[in-house]
Write an enzyme that holds these catalytic residues in place. Structure first.
Site, mmCIF file in Angstrom:
data_model
loop_
_atom_site.group_PDB
_atom_site.id
_atom_site.type_symbol
_atom_site.label_atom_id
_atom_site.label_comp_id
_atom_site.label_asym_id
_atom_site.label_seq_id
_atom_site.Cartn_x
_atom_site.Cartn_y
_atom_site.Cartn_z
ATOM 1 N N CYS A 1 3.369 -4.629 6.696
ATOM 2 C CA CYS A 1 2.930 -4.371 5.324
ATOM 3 C C CYS A 1 4.104 -3.914 4.453
ATOM 4 C CB CYS A 1 1.846 -3.298 5.315
ATOM 5 S SG CYS A 1 0.223 -3.899 5.837
ATOM 6 N N HIS B 1 0.824 -1.207 0.000
ATOM 7 C CA HIS B 1 0.000 0.000 0.000
ATOM 8 C C HIS B 1 0.857 1.256 0.000
ATOM 9 C CE1 HIS B 1 0.759 1.196 4.221
ATOM 10 N NE2 HIS B 1 0.759 -0.089 4.504
#
Length: 224
Positions: free
Chosen positions: A198, A184
């Site tokens: 992440c 992301h």
């Protein structure tokens, strides 16, 4: 004095030429510089598959992230400065090789050098700087855990358009590939392992990677 860069065509390949005014050593180009030299640098990075953002002659965060990715692929310690080693590498860049046998569209994430590569067969179509799990315990926003990015073979399972707020903060165009772990966009993508697990991507690359990785796209995460 700013390093002078020109362009010369060699066959079908465009390469950077370093011009040294007056025969003296050229000063390094760096963060916040602007002008023709930066524009040429941006064009070269774009040609090589590193996304420097708009080719506008301004050395901002987008160009810096592309420089970091290029330096890491070429075995150079990440720095915003375009020193002698980086200038030489721009002339003769290393060829990045896939981690898995070539087949179709896929995403490869390399934890040690902190890079993400979108492949089309054996052709890298986008190489991006990233920041992955910090490999330490954390307690943030009332959530505690260990900041680790898992290695293995995965596939994109879910995507969200635009900004999405998760338990640990805001994510831009997240594409999840294992549990709550996603690729992301982020406003903070430092040159170190810094995430909760992440794959943080520079904002200007996030939407493009999102479009390249629909649900079902293979994602390979390796340490090397």
């Amino acid at each position: 004095m700013i390093m002078r860069l020109g362009i010369a065509a060699v066959g079908s390949v465009t390469v950077l030429l370093t011009l040294v005014p007056g025969g003296s050593a050229a000063a390094e180009t760096g963060f916040h510089d602007a002008g023709r030299d930066v524009r040429v640098l941006q064009r070269r990075l774009k040609e090589l598959g590193y996304a420097p953002g708009r080719v506008n002659g301004r050395y901002g965060k987008e160009t810096r992230s592309a420089v970091w990715a290029f330096q890491k692929v070429n075995g150079i310690k990440p720095s915003a400065r375009i020193g002698a080693k980086t200038r030489r590498a721009l002339w003769h860049p290393r060829r990045i090789r896939p981690l898995v046998p070539a087949h179709g569209r896929r995403v490869e994430i390399r934890l040690r050098p902190q890079i993400l590569v979108v492949w089309e067969g054996r052709r890298p179509v986008l190489i991006s700087h990233v920041s992955t799990g910090a490999n330490r315990s954390y307690c943030d926003h009332g959530v505690c855990g260990f900041a680790r990015t898992p290695t293995g073979d995965f596939r994109v399972t879910r995507r969200v358009k635009g900004w999405h707020t998760g338990r640990l903060g805001a994510m831009y165009y997240p594409a999840y590939f294992v549990g709550g772990i996603a690729m992301h966009g982020s406003t903070e993508v430092p040159a170190r392992h810094a995430s909760h697990g992440c794959i943080r991507i520079p904002l200007h690359n996030a939407k493009r990677i999102y479009k390249m990785a629909p649900v079902g796209t293979p994602v390979y995460v390796r340490k090397r």
